[in-house]
Design an enzyme around this catalytic site. Structure first.
Site, PDB file in Angstrom:
ATOM      1  N   CYS A  64       0.822  -1.212   0.000  1.00 10.04           N
ATOM      2  CA  CYS A  64       0.000   0.000   0.000  1.00 10.04           C
ATOM      3  C   CYS A  64       0.859   1.266   0.000  1.00 10.04           C
ATOM      4  O   CYS A  64       2.075   1.214   0.174  1.00 10.04           O
ATOM      5  CB  CYS A  64      -0.908  -0.004   1.219  1.00 10.04           C
ATOM      6  N   ALA A  67       3.001   1.855   3.033  1.00  7.94           N
ATOM      7  CA  ALA A  67       4.216   1.031   3.028  1.00  7.94           C
ATOM      8  C   ALA A  67       5.305   1.695   2.190  1.00  7.94           C
ATOM      9  O   ALA A  67       6.480   1.717   2.568  1.00  7.94           O
ATOM     10  CB  ALA A  67       3.914  -0.363   2.489  1.00  7.94           C
ATOM     11  N   ARG A  98      11.662  -5.218   6.510  1.00  8.70           N
ATOM     12  CA  ARG A  98      12.324  -5.097   5.204  1.00  8.70           C
ATOM     13  C   ARG A  98      13.829  -5.366   5.294  1.00  8.70           C
ATOM     14  O   ARG A  98      14.519  -5.350   4.312  1.00  8.70           O
ATOM     15  CB  ARG A  98      12.034  -3.696   4.688  1.00  8.70           C
ATOM     16  N   HIS A 199       5.804   6.260  -2.557  1.00 10.93           N
ATOM     17  CA  HIS A 199       7.143   6.755  -2.902  1.00 10.93           C
ATOM     18  C   HIS A 199       7.050   8.215  -3.323  1.00 10.93           C
ATOM     19  O   HIS A 199       7.840   9.055  -2.904  1.00 10.93           O
ATOM     20  CB  HIS A 199       7.736   5.989  -4.095  1.00 10.93           C
TER      21      HIS A 199
HETATM   22 FE1  CFM Z   1      12.870   0.271  -5.280  1.00  8.50          FE
HETATM   23 FE2  CFM Z   1      12.342  -2.065  -5.467  1.00  8.50          FE
HETATM   24 FE3  CFM Z   1      10.891  -0.424  -3.944  1.00  8.50          FE
HETATM   25 FE4  CFM Z   1      13.408  -1.096  -3.263  1.00  8.50          FE
HETATM   26 FE5  CFM Z   1      12.466  -3.069  -1.659  1.00  8.50          FE
HETATM   27 FE6  CFM Z   1      11.401  -3.954  -3.912  1.00  8.50          FE
HETATM   28 FE7  CFM Z   1       9.962  -2.378  -2.377  1.00  8.50          FE
HETATM   29 MO1  CFM Z   1      10.500  -4.809  -1.591  1.00  8.50          MO
HETATM   30  S1  CFM Z   1      14.291  -1.408  -5.138  1.00  8.50           S
HETATM   31  S2  CFM Z   1      12.402   0.775  -3.222  1.00  8.50           S
HETATM   32  S3  CFM Z   1      14.313  -1.937  -1.474  1.00  8.50           S
HETATM   33  S4  CFM Z   1      11.029  -0.573  -6.057  1.00  8.50           S
HETATM   34  S5  CFM Z   1      12.601  -4.973  -2.494  1.00  8.50           S
HETATM   35  S6  CFM Z   1      12.067  -4.059  -6.053  1.00  8.50           S
HETATM   36  S7  CFM Z   1       9.343  -4.075  -3.433  1.00  8.50           S
HETATM   37  S8  CFM Z   1      10.736  -2.840  -0.446  1.00  8.50           S
HETATM   38  S9  CFM Z   1       9.026  -0.504  -2.770  1.00  8.50           S
END
Ligand code: CFM
Length: 546
Positions: A64, A67, A98, A199
């Site tokens: 989500c 997160a 994580r 993000h």
């Molecule tokens: Fe970038 Fe990722 Fe992500 Fe990531 Fe991660 Fe991820 Fe993630 Mo899990 S590199 S920041 S450190 S998009 S592994 S492939 S899914 S936490 S949001």
């Protein structure tokens, strides 16, 4: 090396997968999923449907917006008290699951990552409002820890009942005083179609509340870089810091692996931004370029060859012979051990097949490591990537903005009147571009994948099981939600979010770790033993032993 799928692989036609899957879905679902499942062609990259809502009822891998904001982007910073405003589960399940690591420089330096801060909202807060409880939580956190900054993260109920975390943050900043920085994020879980929305919200918050608040130039004035989109999972940042130090490259800030608030505040004093995870942080790179004149390049320090490539790009950018020579020395030194480990693993891994369904960048980057292991990626996809992460940034102007994307605040960034300083002149940039250096570019996952490979966005659990049944890969990469279902099907699963209990996998030493771990899990005969004897043989005989 040809990018055609190796014909010795027993995959007659990956395209049949699509028909098999779609035939099982109800008509409407099939119509929608059809656009997210593609047979790749790296020459004429096809258009994929991505960053759209998951169909209700389908078991998705996604998370989500909360997160993405609290857990992913801000989570790895050790000296900001991050308070989850919401029911306790949201805070608890985003608490260090994580495996993002951190290392305070001195034992007495603050590290709040080991704490789980939450307002623990109850029914009465939902009915009568939770702002007072939030104020109380901020007061309490300040009295206990005296942090430089407190961040507040909104969960779903906060948005539903209308608590204003930004107003509370302003109020508490005045009440506490002492130069404390308090800010909130409207990152309610439902705010986008996945963590990707979180993000973007986090990037905006970093830019508005942290970046650019500290102008002091610390350390050397040479080779000052930031690494964006590196989160120190399993110690990756430690390995990359080691490599930069060996080369004499001055890492000002990492967003946000092993980071501190001061590093964010000072990041605008760097001369180059390198973007590792494009999906989670490209907005910060863009905003810093507009505001301060710092160019950005895409890097992939996953895989030994691509780590060397990243270092060479840095050398090329600064154009300093001393740096370029040092970088070559370091690469030569590091590659000795890498080559030994690679040769050892290759004996067993060569010719094997992998599938990767992870997040928004790793499903791409880890293909480098599989290539180094002589393995083919048959199928890959992101959970929440956008079309640019698949097809390259050139498609951005043609991406349609839908209601879900409009839900996320877009901030307008302009040149910083006093501090905008283009790090390279137009002419210098042109020379670098003519030499093949790409700025503000990312070619995406599909241009690197082989022709005929399957690219699937937001893979569903059903599709995952079918992929395994039909093609039986030697290793499947995903996360904890998938791990045991896949392994029960007799296929080893490597977690590429948390790395299971391993890592680092970035940089040179990371590559060595990865070679060893994959050789170990993908080349053992134990997976054949998963079928019970009565599933393998029509008659099972046994004897009592007295
Ligand atoms: Fe970038 Fe990722 Fe992500 Fe990531 Fe991660 Fe991820 Fe993630 Mo899990 S590199 S920041 S450190 S998009 S592994 S492939 S899914 S936490 S949001």
């Amino acid at each position: 090396m040809s990018k055609e799928i190796d014909t010795t692989i027993k995959v007659e036609d990956l395209g049949t997968f699509k028909e098999t899957i779609l035939a099982k879905y109800p008509k409407k679902v099939a119509k929608k999923r059809e656009k997210s499942i593609l047979v790749n062609d790296f020459e004429v990259v096809p258009q994929i449907q991505a960053n759209v809502r998951t169909i209700p009822g389908i078991i998705t891998q996604r998370g989500c917006a909360y997160a993405g904001c609290k857990g992913v982007v801000l989570g790895p910073t050790r000296d900001i008290v991050n308070i989850t405003h919401g029911p306790i589960g949201c805070g608890f399940y985003s608490w260090l699951t994580r495996r993002n690591q951190t290392k305070p420089e001195n034992p007495d330096d603050p590290n709040y990552m080991t704490y789980c801060f939450s307002t623990d909202m109850q029914d009465s807060n939902i009915v009568f409002g939770g702002e007072e409880k939030l104020k109380q939580a901020i007061r309490e956190a300040y009295e206990l820890f005296h942090p430089k900054a407190i961040a507040v993260f909104s969960t779903c109920p906060v948005g539903l009942i209308g608590d204003d975390v930004h107003r509370v943050a302003r109020h508490m900043m005045e009440e506490i005083g002492n130069g404390i920085n308090i800010f909130g994020f409207s990152c309610e879980g439902y705010r986008g179609v996945s963590q990707s929305a979180g993000h973007h919200i986090a990037n905006n918050g970093l830019f508005k509340n942290l970046i650019g608040r500290d102008d002091e130039i610390r350390g050397s004035t040479k080779y000052r870089v930031n690494l964006l989109g590196e989160y120190n999972i399993g110690g990756d940042a430690f390995e990359l810091e080691r490599i930069f130090e060996e080369c004499g490259i001055n890492l000002i800030a990492t967003f946000s692996g092993n980071s501190t608030i001061q590093k964010f505040e000072n990041a605008h004093t760097a001369d180059l931004n390198m973007v590792m995870c494009h999906r989670s942080i490209n907005y910060v790179a863009g905003m810093m370029e507009t505001s301060f004149g710092i160019p950005w390049i895409k890097v992939q320090p996953i895989g030994a060859e691509s780590t060397a490539k990243m270092l060479r790009k840095i050398g090329q950018y600064f154009g300093d012979k001393e740096l370029i020579d040092r970088i070559e020395e370091v690469i030569a030194q590091e590659m000795v051990e890498v080559k030994i480990a690679q040769a050892k693993a290759l004996v067993k891994t060569k010719g094997k097949m992998a599938m990767l369904f992870v997040g928004g960048s790793r499903a791409h980057h880890y293909q480098n490591l599989f290539e180094e292991l002589g393995m083919t990626t048959l199928s890959a996809g992101y959970e929440f990537g956008h079309r640019d992460d698949y097809e390259g940034r050139s498609v951005i102007p043609s991406i349609q903005i839908d209601a879900d994307s409009r839900n996320i605040e877009e901030i307008t960034v302009t040149k910083d009147e006093t501090r905008y300083n283009p790090r390279k002149t137009e002419e210098e940039l042109k020379v670098l571009k003519d030499e093949g250096m790409e700025f503000n570019e990312y070619d995406g996952l599909m241009s690197q994948m082989k022709k005929g490979a399957l690219v699937i966005d937001d893979l569903s659990h059903y599709e995952m099981e079918k992929l395994i049944e039909l093609y039986h890969p030697d290793v499947f990469c995903a996360g904890i939600k998938e791990k045991y279902c896949v392994q029960k099907m007799g296929v080893p699963l490597k977690q590429l979010h948390s790395y299971d209990y391993g890592g680092p996998y970035a940089g040179f030493k990371g590559a060595i770790n990865f070679y060893q771990d994959i050789e170990m899990i993908a080349c053992t005969s134990i997976w054949k033993e998963l079928k019970a004897p009565w599933e393998r043989e029509s008659i099972v005989e046994a004897q009592y032993v007295y």
